[in-house]
Scaffold this active site. Sequence first.
Site, PDB file in Angstrom:
ATOM      1  N   PRO A  80       0.777  -1.245   0.000  1.00 33.12           N
ATOM      2  CG  PRO A  80      -0.011  -0.962   2.169  1.00 33.12           C
ATOM      3  CD  PRO A  80       0.692  -1.944   1.276  1.00 33.12           C
ATOM      4  CB  CYS A  81       3.068   2.778  -2.514  1.00 30.98           C
ATOM      5  SG  CYS A  81       2.187   2.375  -4.021  1.00 30.98           S
ATOM      6  CG  HIS A  82      -2.891   3.327  -1.475  1.00 31.88           C
ATOM      7  ND1 HIS A  82      -2.529   2.016  -1.772  1.00 31.88           N
ATOM      8  CD2 HIS A  82      -3.829   3.250  -0.500  1.00 31.88           C
ATOM      9  CE1 HIS A  82      -3.243   1.190  -1.015  1.00 31.88           C
ATOM     10  NE2 HIS A  82      -4.028   1.923  -0.224  1.00 31.88           N
TER      11      HIS A  82
END
Length: 186
Positions: free
Chosen positions: A153-155
């Site tokens: 989850p880089c977001h």
Amino acid sequence: MTETRPLQDSQAPAPAPAPAPAPHAPRHRRVATPLGTYLIAAEADSVTGVWREEQSHFPRPERLGPSAERDDILLAGAEEQLLAYLAGERTSFDLPLSPRGTEFQHAVWDRLQKIPRGTTTTYGAVAAELGRPRAAQAVGAAVGSNPLSIVVPCHRVLAGNGALTGYAGGIETKQALLVLEGALLA
């Protein structure tokens, strides 16, 4: 001495069948989602990438390999999990992952997987947690090159001032994911 004659069409050897791709060879599948079309790539028994079409850092075709058969169990499972996640029916992923990257990138990506759903952090905080408080820009580069968008989850990583910046799949996609996860209000 034997006489050699040219082969007639009926005597020509049949063309060899195309070799089947090796089971460890790269392969991919396109998946239509509410956020756009994604490509899920795998090699052997691991998922190596999840990219939104036309995003920055999109891989070269040889990294994707050919389109996989519909009965590819690994890619079918990854597609099912991605769609269930985006529909709000799943809160995490359970996939064997094998992204390509440097030791530092892997350290960053491992840290990203520890950010709880519904929360966010900053590039500077990730750098500090890795023991490299002055490496926020390097963390940003590693986050930006994450080959497993959504799954890793880089977001959930924001600028120091809380701004939605730097998402390879587009800021609108980042915002939609954070709303889905409850980290932002719609």
